[in-house]
Design an enzyme around this catalytic site. Structure first.
Site, mmCIF file in Angstrom:
data_model
loop_
_atom_site.group_PDB
_atom_site.id
_atom_site.type_symbol
_atom_site.label_atom_id
_atom_site.label_comp_id
_atom_site.label_asym_id
_atom_site.label_seq_id
_atom_site.Cartn_x
_atom_site.Cartn_y
_atom_site.Cartn_z
ATOM 1 N N ASP A 192 7.209 9.258 -1.412
ATOM 2 C CA ASP A 192 6.171 8.483 -2.106
ATOM 3 C C ASP A 192 6.899 8.494 -3.500
ATOM 4 O OD1 ASP A 192 3.928 8.805 -0.455
ATOM 5 O OD2 ASP A 192 3.037 10.619 -1.616
ATOM 6 N N ASP A 233 -6.322 5.156 5.309
ATOM 7 C CA ASP A 233 -6.724 6.458 4.558
ATOM 8 C C ASP A 233 -8.061 6.758 4.960
ATOM 9 O OD1 ASP A 233 -4.239 6.338 3.687
ATOM 10 O OD2 ASP A 233 -4.767 5.543 1.552
#
Lengths: 265, 262
Positions: free
Chosen positions: B11, B130
């Site tokens: 990330d 998600d």
């Protein structure tokens, strides 16, 4: 001195990684979209992603197609990657009208939907998650009784349990019996697969595979979902690979270097 | 035999690797170039980099990270974060990425996926989904999951399994399924939703969110448990808990087919 190599940018996907890999193994890379430049090249790499379609049809029938044929017929080293390899063949199953370059006899077929394989040894169906969101953490999961074990020796074999190449329509596994755990096989065939006879792993991404009419043209094979198909083909100066050497780490770089050195893998 | 993939995920925020919990609470986890090289050396099957900044400067820094990371990597690199239109995909591919993950933009404009798949090929487009589990109500047949967007800040009203099927129909070549409930929790993947999605779509599914041990990787990939085609993990690799080689050794011992790391 670095081997001069022409990288064909035919608009069939991203070629940046192929360029980087060729440079990495010592190639002096000339990237071009120009058919005349390709025709004059003494060493050509032709990458492509995707499937036969209007774009490839135009390419095959146009100046670029002629240039590629010219290089091949002249006997200069030629490497087709993925769709670039498939286009060496005559046609594709779907899109009946679509033709390849027709250098090698054979055609492309799509992996069938609904392919299955036996689960790996020891696989067990875990109980359905309980209604409480907290209750399905790994600790809380209860394991259901095992189904019948997978076929002996098939679940964990490293790649080529299948007896021989069957150029017949791909067998579609029958619907799963509830007591035996099977695994759905996805299309595209995406990821690292082992080729025979070298046992090296290469990175594949494709939904179509080649059915080669002439077994002498096949260099390496691989297997997916019970279908055994060419991972690499070779006839004289013409080399083709279904996998992506530019994304196959050390094995892929070795393959490209061998091509540049004239060994052809 | 096709091997199941181990994908370390970076990330990226403002050009640095960060790691959070439940999509928040970020902490610095190092330099992306160093991390990417280390994972490549250890035998990672692919690499994933997600831009989690929302600013223009962050975006530019991310493209720069892709540009610096990819030249020395010869495994597939998936990138994502903030992809809104075809020009974003263009920029990321030009910087050296192999696949681009699209998340929230697909929710607001599903036809974008169709357009991108046509333009760049399905193999290039990853549908990032998600999900969060909804609180159960009496007489539910099974768990119900909702798709969330914009880094988990907004519910979409989309049911997760149906949405994954839709994405596959629209032409994504792969689905990256992240459980927001499990993200950074080290409790393990949400096996139920992973397995159910993997059995519902024809394209490969990458499990994501919650890995805290090697056993969690095994669960995510095992038939009958997570049943994913690839396992994505961040913190267990970032903080030196385990190497990719150790992960593959463990999976190999437990009958999960993986590419040897050497």
């Amino acid at each position: 001195m670095a081997r001069e190599v022409t990288l064909v940018d035919a608009g069939l996907g991203n070629i940046a990684s192929v360029e980087r890999a060729l440079i990495q193994v010592g190639g002096a890379v000339n990237v071009t979209r120009n058919a005349d430049e390709v025709a004059m090249s003494r060493c050509v790499v032709f990458p492509g992603q995707g499937a036969f379609g209007a774009k490839t049809q135009k390419l095959v029938e146009g100046r670029m197609g002629n240039a590629l044929r010219m290089v091949i017929e002249r006997g200069d080293p030629f490497l087709g990657i993925c769709l670039g390899m498939q286009l060496l063949f005559q046609s594709s199953e779907e899109n009946e009208g679509q033709k390849g370059l027709g250098i090698l006899p054979g055609r492309c077929r799509r992996f069938p939907y609904g392919m299955e394989m036996p689960a790996e040894t020891g696989a067990q169906e875990v109980a359905p998650a309980a209604a409480d969101p907290k209750a399905d953490t790994s600790h809380a999961q209860t394991v259901a009784p095992a189904g019948a074990p997978p076929l002996p020796g098939q679940g964990d074999l490293p790649g080529f349990a299948q007896p021989a190449a069957v150029p017949a329509p791909a067998p579609v596994a029958p619907p799963a019996k509830p007591q035996r755990l099977v695994r759905r096989l996805k299309v595209p065939h995406m990821g690292w697969n082992q080729v025979e006879p070298t046992d090296e792993h290469y990175y594949f991404v494709h939904s179509y595979y080649v059915e080669c009419e002439n077994n002498d043209d096949v260099m390496w094979m691989t297997t997916y979902g019970g279908i055994r198909f060419p991972a690499a083909v070779r006839r004289g100066n013409v080399l083709g690979c279904q996998f992506h050497p530019e994304k196959s780490q050390r094995s892929g770089l070795k393959f490209l270097r061998a091509f540049l050195l004239g060994g052809g893998g | 035999m096709l091997k199941r993939r181990i994908i370390p995920c970076l990330d990226i925020k403002n050009g640095r690797v960060v790691k959070g919990v439940h999509f928040g609470g970020l902490r610095d986890a190092g330099d992306p170039i160093e991390a990417a090289r280390a994972y490549d050396k250890q035998g990672a099957d692919e690499l994933c980099m997600l831009d989690i900044t929302a600013t223009t400067e962050g975006r530019t820094a991310f493209i720069d990270v892709i540009r610096r990371v990819t030249p020395s990597l010869f495994v597939p690199v998936t990138v994502g974060g903030g992809v809104r239109r075809a020009s974003d995909v263009d920029r990321m591919l030009a910087a050296g990425a192999d696949k681009v993950a699209v998340n929230s933009a697909a929710v607001t404009n599903p036809l974008l996926i169709e357009d991108l798949a046509k333009r760049y090929g399905s193999q290039c487009i990853v549908g990032a989904v998600d999900v969060r589990r909804l609180p159960p109500i009496p007489q539910d047949d099974g768990p119900v999951y909702e798709v969330v967007a914009y880094g988990g800040t907004r519910g979409t009203g989309l049911e997760a399994i149906q949405w994954c099927k839709t994405l596959a129909d629209l032409g994504v070549g792969e689905i990256l399924l992240t459980s927001m409930d499990r993200d950074g929790s080290r409790e393990g993947y949400d096996l139920w939703i992973t397995r159910t999605v993997s059995r519902s779509v024809d394209v490969p599914v990458i499990a994501s969110g919650g890995v805290g041990s090697l056993e969690h990787l095994r669960q995510g990939l095992a038939t009958g448990e997570g049943e994913a085609d690839a396992a994505l993990a961040a913190s267990i690799f970032h903080f030196g808990l385990y190497s990719i080689g150790q992960a593959k050794g463990y999976l190999n011992e437990h009958n999960i087919p993986v590419r040897p790391s050497k």
